[in-house]
Design a protein around this motif. Structure first.
Motif, PDB file in Angstrom:
ATOM      1  N   PRO A 178       1.019  -1.249  -0.065  1.00 59.33           N
ATOM      2  CA  PRO A 178      -0.069  -0.182   0.088  1.00 59.33           C
ATOM      3  C   PRO A 178       0.863   1.257   0.111  1.00 59.33           C
ATOM      4  O   PRO A 178       0.271   2.450  -0.305  1.00 59.33           O
ATOM      5  CB  PRO A 178      -0.783  -0.216   1.237  1.00 59.33           C
ATOM      6  N   LEU A 179       2.111   1.242   0.310  1.00 60.15           N
ATOM      7  CA  LEU A 179       3.050   2.168   0.555  1.00 60.15           C
ATOM      8  C   LEU A 179       3.759   2.446  -0.826  1.00 60.15           C
ATOM      9  O   LEU A 179       4.312   3.409  -1.098  1.00 60.15           O
ATOM     10  CB  LEU A 179       4.088   2.267   1.572  1.00 60.15           C
ATOM     11  N   ALA A 180       3.516   1.631  -1.818  1.00 55.17           N
ATOM     12  CA  ALA A 180       4.420   1.657  -2.863  1.00 55.17           C
ATOM     13  C   ALA A 180       3.626   2.249  -4.263  1.00 55.17           C
ATOM     14  O   ALA A 180       2.242   2.457  -4.103  1.00 55.17           O
ATOM     15  CB  ALA A 180       4.609   0.036  -3.438  1.00 55.17           C
TER      16      ALA A 180
ATOM     17  N   GLN B 130      10.086   0.261  -3.095  1.00 56.41           N
ATOM     18  CA  GLN B 130      11.436   0.202  -3.628  1.00 56.41           C
ATOM     19  C   GLN B 130      12.378   0.945  -2.767  1.00 56.41           C
ATOM     20  O   GLN B 130      11.938   2.038  -2.276  1.00 56.41           O
ATOM     21  CB  GLN B 130      11.788   0.659  -4.935  1.00 56.41           C
ATOM     22  N   ARG B 131      13.351   0.379  -2.244  1.00 54.52           N
ATOM     23  CA  ARG B 131      14.307   0.914  -1.364  1.00 54.52           C
ATOM     24  C   ARG B 131      15.949   0.914  -1.650  1.00 54.52           C
ATOM     25  O   ARG B 131      16.316  -0.486  -2.179  1.00 54.52           O
ATOM     26  CB  ARG B 131      14.039   0.397   0.128  1.00 54.52           C
ATOM     27  N   GLU B 132      16.821   1.907  -1.697  1.00 57.89           N
ATOM     28  CA  GLU B 132      18.089   1.602  -1.986  1.00 57.89           C
ATOM     29  C   GLU B 132      18.820   1.341  -0.562  1.00 57.89           C
ATOM     30  O   GLU B 132      18.716   1.970   0.293  1.00 57.89           O
ATOM     31  CB  GLU B 132      18.865   2.871  -2.505  1.00 57.89           C
TER      32      GLU B 132
ATOM     33  N   PHE C 227      23.065  -1.695  -3.148  1.00 58.02           N
ATOM     34  CA  PHE C 227      22.104  -2.690  -3.580  1.00 58.02           C
ATOM     35  C   PHE C 227      20.538  -2.112  -3.844  1.00 58.02           C
ATOM     36  O   PHE C 227      20.282  -0.782  -3.405  1.00 58.02           O
ATOM     37  CB  PHE C 227      21.455  -3.657  -2.462  1.00 58.02           C
ATOM     38  N   ASP C 228      19.697  -2.544  -4.618  1.00 61.84           N
ATOM     39  CA  ASP C 228      18.344  -2.057  -4.645  1.00 61.84           C
ATOM     40  C   ASP C 228      17.292  -3.015  -4.340  1.00 61.84           C
ATOM     41  O   ASP C 228      17.208  -4.031  -4.828  1.00 61.84           O
ATOM     42  CB  ASP C 228      18.000  -1.766  -6.225  1.00 61.84           C
TER      43      ASP C 228
END
Length: 240
Positions: free
Chosen positions: A18-20, A26-28, A32-33
């Motif tokens: 729901p936050l996407a 997606q987070r760095e 790394f991704d």
């Protein structure tokens, strides 16, 4: 223990969505991704060979490095819906662009089914990306047959906003299957999908067929939902 951890991981991804934006969080993390979501995040590794419809509860993660290496896990079905078994697809690969218009990708996937007595299977895949379109090939070794697949996703050129993807697979059975009037030792199947978003709804028009006809269809075990020619209209609306 493995099944429990996989379920927990996928459950976290479902909560995160729901936050996407576009079902992907997606987070760095340094070089790394990390991606979590209910939509497949890997172009070749997801859906290249096994386009089975996802269950009501599905999700996964993808972790990639700046060098081009990536690993991930995707579950098209968490085994919660009736008639659906838990499936865990684990993959690893390498993806690298030559320039802004041309790139390549190679890797492998392992399909496992913890809830049923089905042997796991492996698949090796590779492909090229050209001007936003993807062309791939895959070789898989299932418990009962070997599959060779050609795949094309012409998303780089979408007339009228319509996406086009095609798939053609040959299946070689390890042991011929008896049918009325003889045996079936191999067959082919194929599909053509037209996709277009419309007022927040993803519309897919899919035509699929195989080389088997009549009584021979009792030996069919390919990628399509049925042996004979089938036209399917699919509409999906995302609520988060």
């Amino acid at each position: 223990m493995l099944k429990s951890s996989c379920l927990s991981l996928l459950f976290v991804s479902l909560l995160a969505c729901p936050l996407a934006h576009g079902q992907i969080l997606q987070r760095e993390l340094g070089n790394f991704d990390l991606k979590l979501g209910t939509s497949p995040t890997r172009s070749m590794a997801q859906g290249l060979v096994k386009p089975n419809a996802a269950g009501s509860f599905h999700g996964g993660l993808d972790l990639s490095h700046d060098s081009g290496f990536y690993v991930g896990q995707w579950s098209p079905s968490m085994g919660i819906s009736p008639g659906k078994n838990l499936e865990i697809d684990s993959y690893a690969g390498f993806k690298q662009p030559f320039d802004q218009t041309l790139g390549y990708e190679v890797g492998m996937i392992r399909y496992s089914y913890p809830e049923v007595e089905t042997l796991n299977s492996q698949e090796f895949f590779g492909g090229l990306t050209l001007l936003g379109s993807r062309f791939g090939v895959a070789f898989s070794n299932d418990p009962d047959k070997q599959n060779n697949t050609l795949f094309a996703d012409l998303s780089g050129n979408q007339p009228f906003g319509i996406g086009v993807s095609m798939k053609y697979t040959t299946h070689q059975l390890n042991a011929p299957i008896a049918v009325d009037g003889g045996y079936v030792g191999s067959f082919t199947d194929w599909s053509l999908k037209l996709s277009r978003p419309f007022m927040g709804i993803d519309l897919d028009l899919i035509y699929s067929d195989s080389s088997l006809r009549g009584n021979d269809c009792s030996a069919y075990s390919g990628h399509n939902s049925q042996c004979d020619g089938l036209v399917t209209l699919k509409a999906v609306h995302t609520f988060y």
